[in-house]
Design a protein around this motif. Sequence first.
Motif, PDB file in Angstrom:
ATOM      1  N   TYR A   1       1.811  -7.222  -3.973  1.00  0.00           N
ATOM      2  CA  TYR A   1       2.767  -6.580  -4.897  1.00  0.00           C
ATOM      3  C   TYR A   1       4.179  -6.605  -4.317  1.00  0.00           C
ATOM      4  O   TYR A   1       5.142  -6.924  -5.012  1.00  0.00           O
TER       5      TYR A   1
ATOM      6  N   SER B   1      -3.661  -6.030  -1.796  1.00  0.00           N
ATOM      7  CA  SER B   1      -3.041  -5.773  -3.103  1.00  0.00           C
ATOM      8  C   SER B   1      -1.620  -5.266  -2.921  1.00  0.00           C
ATOM      9  O   SER B   1      -0.696  -5.690  -3.619  1.00  0.00           O
TER      10      SER B   1
ATOM     11  N   ILE C   1       1.041  -5.831 -10.793  1.00  0.00           N
ATOM     12  CA  ILE C   1      -0.202  -5.222 -10.306  1.00  0.00           C
ATOM     13  C   ILE C   1      -1.387  -6.136 -10.579  1.00  0.00           C
ATOM     14  O   ILE C   1      -2.243  -6.363  -9.704  1.00  0.00           O
TER      15      ILE C   1
ATOM     16  N   HIS D   1       5.763  -4.061 -14.191  1.00  0.00           N
ATOM     17  CA  HIS D   1       4.916  -3.602 -13.087  1.00  0.00           C
ATOM     18  C   HIS D   1       3.439  -3.889 -13.353  1.00  0.00           C
ATOM     19  O   HIS D   1       2.694  -4.214 -12.423  1.00  0.00           O
TER      20      HIS D   1
ATOM     21  N   SER E   1      -1.321  -9.079  -8.288  1.00  0.00           N
ATOM     22  CA  SER E   1      -1.650  -8.637  -6.927  1.00  0.00           C
ATOM     23  C   SER E   1      -3.157  -8.462  -6.758  1.00  0.00           C
ATOM     24  O   SER E   1      -3.721  -8.821  -5.722  1.00  0.00           O
ATOM     25  N   LEU E   2      -3.796  -7.927  -7.777  1.00  0.00           N
ATOM     26  CA  LEU E   2      -5.245  -7.728  -7.720  1.00  0.00           C
ATOM     27  C   LEU E   2      -5.992  -9.051  -7.698  1.00  0.00           C
ATOM     28  O   LEU E   2      -6.998  -9.200  -6.987  1.00  0.00           O
TER      29      LEU E   2
END
Length: 296
Positions: free
Chosen positions: A17, A13, A37, A33, A40-41
């Motif tokens: 990011y 993650s 996030i 952001h 990224s997850l």
Amino acid sequence: MTIYIDIVFIENSLMNYIILFATGIILKIEAKHIRLILASLVGAIYTIIAYVSALKIYSNIFLKFILSLMIIYIALNPKSIKKLFKYTLIFYLTSFVFGGAAFALIYIVKPQEILKNNGLVLNSNSLKVIFISAIIAFVIIIIGFKIVKNKISSKDMFCDIKIKINQKEIETKAMIDTGNFLKEPITNTPVIVVEHTLLYECMPKEILNHIESILGGDFSEIPENIKEEYMSRLKVIPFSSLGKQNGMLLGIKAEEVMIKKEEENKIKENIIIGIYDKSLTKRGEYRALLGIELME
């Protein structure tokens, strides 16, 4: 070597990011952001599934490409299919730089601690590797893109622009100046430098023909009605180029500027027109200068 799924998830993650954040910087996109996030997850979840699953479908190249498109769409919210693929390409290039830096560090530091499973390479010191490789990759990316930016082809050095002032439009050819970062100092508004004779159709000649006097504080040649209408709209812009050090330009805010390129027309509304009282070229190849950041 013991590998913990939660650590793998956190590290992936974090790496996702950083890569997405770097991609946004390269593309000059102010990504939120929360979107970075979330994307990224999504990437980290895929990594975990691919790691624990015995199914070969999770290492399928087509599926990975679809996942990349999904991640880019979530993170950077491209407004067209063309931009989606462009952003994805930059994402891959950034990933390759980060990945190369990470692999180099892993093999240099402790190659014996590498574990490969279902196409994924893991390392017990990967958190340290992430931060160190991020620093190295950022330096490589910044240097690389500066080199590329400074090698723009002659075809890409010019564009047509349409300027709208006082509800009147003028068109001209402009040169894209990679060294032009001129901005109005108070509002930090970008400035496009334009020859004063080009503006005769949309501004009073009394102003355009007496720029030096106005900059020197002499308004004696300006009729009272024009002075009342324009004095509050005019800007003074310091510069140190165009063959003159510590010079001053007179400027006025345009209602909009359209920048015409082959791919698409870009409309900019927050632009100051810097009025240059001489010719930019001897042969008139172009009559305006704009900074490369306005092409983004």
